[in-house]
Write a protein that holds these residues in place. Structure first.
Motif, PDB file in Angstrom:
ATOM      1  N   GLU A  18       0.936  -1.368   0.041  1.00 43.51           N
ATOM      2  CA  GLU A  18      -0.031   0.206   0.241  1.00 43.51           C
ATOM      3  C   GLU A  18       0.985   0.880  -0.425  1.00 43.51           C
ATOM      4  O   GLU A  18       0.335   2.895  -0.773  1.00 43.51           O
ATOM      5  CB  GLU A  18      -0.854   0.119   0.939  1.00 43.51           C
ATOM      6  CG  GLU A  18      -2.107  -1.555   0.963  1.00 43.51           C
ATOM      7  CD  GLU A  18      -1.643  -2.426   1.569  1.00 43.51           C
ATOM      8  OE1 GLU A  18      -0.175  -2.677   2.427  1.00 43.51           O
ATOM      9  OE2 GLU A  18      -2.619  -3.659   1.427  1.00 43.51           O
ATOM     10  N   ASP A  19       1.801   1.023   1.031  1.00 47.93           N
ATOM     11  CA  ASP A  19       2.743   2.255   0.964  1.00 47.93           C
ATOM     12  C   ASP A  19       3.937   2.272  -0.732  1.00 47.93           C
ATOM     13  O   ASP A  19       3.613   3.281  -0.830  1.00 47.93           O
ATOM     14  CB  ASP A  19       4.428   1.924   2.445  1.00 47.93           C
ATOM     15  CG  ASP A  19       3.007   2.094   2.955  1.00 47.93           C
ATOM     16  OD1 ASP A  19       1.923   2.784   3.746  1.00 47.93           O
ATOM     17  OD2 ASP A  19       4.194   1.457   4.496  1.00 47.93           O
ATOM     18  N   ALA A  20       4.162   1.480  -1.291  1.00 48.29           N
ATOM     19  CA  ALA A  20       4.685   1.164  -2.543  1.00 48.29           C
ATOM     20  C   ALA A  20       3.575   2.263  -3.469  1.00 48.29           C
ATOM     21  O   ALA A  20       3.824   2.610  -4.503  1.00 48.29           O
ATOM     22  CB  ALA A  20       5.259  -0.064  -3.227  1.00 48.29           C
ATOM     23  N   MET A  21       2.408   2.115  -3.659  1.00 49.68           N
ATOM     24  CA  MET A  21       1.455   2.441  -4.390  1.00 49.68           C
ATOM     25  C   MET A  21       1.547   3.968  -4.371  1.00 49.68           C
ATOM     26  O   MET A  21       1.473   4.231  -5.130  1.00 49.68           O
ATOM     27  CB  MET A  21      -0.252   1.376  -4.207  1.00 49.68           C
ATOM     28  CG  MET A  21      -0.345  -0.064  -4.013  1.00 49.68           C
ATOM     29  SD  MET A  21      -1.863  -0.882  -3.556  1.00 49.68           S
ATOM     30  CE  MET A  21      -3.002  -0.040  -3.469  1.00 49.68           C
ATOM     31  N   ASN A  29      -2.600  -3.757  -8.651  1.00 48.00           N
ATOM     32  CA  ASN A  29      -2.754  -5.009  -9.460  1.00 48.00           C
ATOM     33  C   ASN A  29      -1.659  -4.785 -10.246  1.00 48.00           C
ATOM     34  O   ASN A  29      -0.868  -5.495 -10.487  1.00 48.00           O
ATOM     35  CB  ASN A  29      -3.937  -5.244 -10.449  1.00 48.00           C
ATOM     36  CG  ASN A  29      -5.062  -5.859  -9.935  1.00 48.00           C
ATOM     37  OD1 ASN A  29      -5.157  -7.151  -9.354  1.00 48.00           O
ATOM     38  ND2 ASN A  29      -6.270  -5.768 -10.461  1.00 48.00           N
ATOM     39  N   THR A  30      -1.445  -3.227 -10.354  1.00 49.53           N
ATOM     40  CA  THR A  30       0.226  -2.811 -11.411  1.00 49.53           C
ATOM     41  C   THR A  30       0.848  -3.491 -10.233  1.00 49.53           C
ATOM     42  O   THR A  30       2.229  -3.801 -10.922  1.00 49.53           O
ATOM     43  CB  THR A  30       0.247  -1.153 -11.588  1.00 49.53           C
ATOM     44  OG1 THR A  30      -1.719  -0.674 -12.259  1.00 49.53           O
ATOM     45  CG2 THR A  30       0.982  -1.176 -12.543  1.00 49.53           C
ATOM     46  N   ILE A  31       0.963  -3.119  -9.217  1.00 50.19           N
ATOM     47  CA  ILE A  31       2.206  -3.490  -8.154  1.00 50.19           C
ATOM     48  C   ILE A  31       2.554  -4.468  -8.228  1.00 50.19           C
ATOM     49  O   ILE A  31       3.750  -5.503  -8.234  1.00 50.19           O
ATOM     50  CB  ILE A  31       2.158  -2.720  -6.576  1.00 50.19           C
ATOM     51  CG1 ILE A  31       2.311  -1.646  -6.528  1.00 50.19           C
ATOM     52  CG2 ILE A  31       3.460  -2.987  -5.749  1.00 50.19           C
ATOM     53  CD1 ILE A  31       3.444  -0.713  -6.320  1.00 50.19           C
ATOM     54  N   PHE A  32       1.718  -5.658  -8.081  1.00 55.09           N
ATOM     55  CA  PHE A  32       1.787  -6.889  -8.105  1.00 55.09           C
ATOM     56  C   PHE A  32       2.050  -7.603  -9.967  1.00 55.09           C
ATOM     57  O   PHE A  32       3.307  -8.227  -9.826  1.00 55.09           O
ATOM     58  CB  PHE A  32       0.702  -8.006  -7.766  1.00 55.09           C
ATOM     59  CG  PHE A  32       0.135  -7.924  -6.735  1.00 55.09           C
ATOM     60  CD1 PHE A  32       0.889  -8.638  -5.746  1.00 55.09           C
ATOM     61  CD2 PHE A  32       0.189  -7.105  -4.892  1.00 55.09           C
ATOM     62  CE1 PHE A  32       1.401  -8.551  -4.310  1.00 55.09           C
ATOM     63  CE2 PHE A  32      -0.377  -6.991  -3.986  1.00 55.09           C
ATOM     64  CZ  PHE A  32       0.607  -7.586  -3.602  1.00 55.09           C
ATOM     65  N   GLU A  33       2.320  -6.560 -10.901  1.00 57.44           N
ATOM     66  CA  GLU A  33       2.375  -7.744 -11.563  1.00 57.44           C
ATOM     67  C   GLU A  33       3.209  -6.922 -12.072  1.00 57.44           C
ATOM     68  O   GLU A  33       4.451  -7.835 -12.527  1.00 57.44           O
ATOM     69  CB  GLU A  33       0.857  -6.486 -13.333  1.00 57.44           C
ATOM     70  CG  GLU A  33       2.014  -7.150 -14.415  1.00 57.44           C
ATOM     71  CD  GLU A  33       1.526  -8.340 -14.897  1.00 57.44           C
ATOM     72  OE1 GLU A  33       3.013  -8.829 -15.656  1.00 57.44           O
ATOM     73  OE2 GLU A  33       1.369  -9.043 -13.747  1.00 57.44           O
ATOM     74  N   ARG A  49       4.176  -8.894   1.894  1.00 58.08           N
ATOM     75  CA  ARG A  49       4.897  -9.045   0.410  1.00 58.08           C
ATOM     76  C   ARG A  49       5.180  -7.800   1.016  1.00 58.08           C
ATOM     77  O   ARG A  49       4.723  -6.821   1.479  1.00 58.08           O
ATOM     78  CB  ARG A  49       4.401  -8.785  -0.554  1.00 58.08           C
ATOM     79  CG  ARG A  49       4.666  -8.601  -1.943  1.00 58.08           C
ATOM     80  CD  ARG A  49       5.878  -9.103  -1.934  1.00 58.08           C
ATOM     81  NE  ARG A  49       5.366 -11.058  -2.453  1.00 58.08           N
ATOM     82  CZ  ARG A  49       6.211 -12.188  -2.840  1.00 58.08           C
ATOM     83  NH1 ARG A  49       7.509 -11.346  -2.630  1.00 58.08           N
ATOM     84  NH2 ARG A  49       5.978 -13.341  -2.750  1.00 58.08           N
ATOM     85  N   LEU A  50       6.632  -7.064   0.863  1.00 53.37           N
ATOM     86  CA  LEU A  50       7.469  -6.058   0.450  1.00 53.37           C
ATOM     87  C   LEU A  50       8.586  -5.657   0.307  1.00 53.37           C
ATOM     88  O   LEU A  50       8.948  -6.480  -0.457  1.00 53.37           O
ATOM     89  CB  LEU A  50       8.026  -6.159   2.550  1.00 53.37           C
ATOM     90  CG  LEU A  50       7.394  -6.463   3.544  1.00 53.37           C
ATOM     91  CD1 LEU A  50       8.670  -6.653   5.526  1.00 53.37           C
ATOM     92  CD2 LEU A  50       6.389  -5.106   4.363  1.00 53.37           C
ATOM     93  N   ILE A  51       7.739  -4.415  -0.019  1.00 58.59           N
ATOM     94  CA  ILE A  51       8.996  -3.384  -1.595  1.00 58.59           C
ATOM     95  C   ILE A  51      10.185  -2.758  -0.735  1.00 58.59           C
ATOM     96  O   ILE A  51      10.081  -1.851  -0.223  1.00 58.59           O
ATOM     97  CB  ILE A  51       8.243  -2.551  -2.114  1.00 58.59           C
ATOM     98  CG1 ILE A  51       7.467  -3.815  -2.593  1.00 58.59           C
ATOM     99  CG2 ILE A  51       8.986  -2.352  -3.087  1.00 58.59           C
ATOM    100  CD1 ILE A  51       6.427  -3.469  -3.479  1.00 58.59           C
TER     101      ILE A  51
END
Length: 68
Positions: A18-21, A29-33, A49-51
């Motif tokens: 959510e923070d990366a979004m 969906n774009t982040i996970f893609e 899942r962490l970025i």
């Protein structure tokens, strides 16, 4: 004696999806893609899942290279 709060540089932090979004102005969906395609690195801690902050910086640099 008062302790100063620990300050962690952004490239050393781990961000929730959510923070990366929010940082990248992209949808979930774009982040996970991007993660699936290997364009955005991520790590798993338990079920989360962490970025890494460095991965966000690298992704932005990739976009800048592709734009030129």
């Amino acid at each position: 004696m008062s302790e100063q709060p620990l300050t962690v540089p952004p490239d050393m932090r781990l961000f929730k999806v959510e923070d990366a979004m929010n940082l990248l102005s992209l949808g979930r969906n774009t982040i996970f893609e991007l993660i699936r395609s290997g364009r955005l690195r991520s790590v798993k801690e338990g079920r989360s899942r962490l970025i890494p902050g460095a991965a966000i910086t690298e992704y932005i640099a990739l976009l800048e290279r592709e734009a030129s």
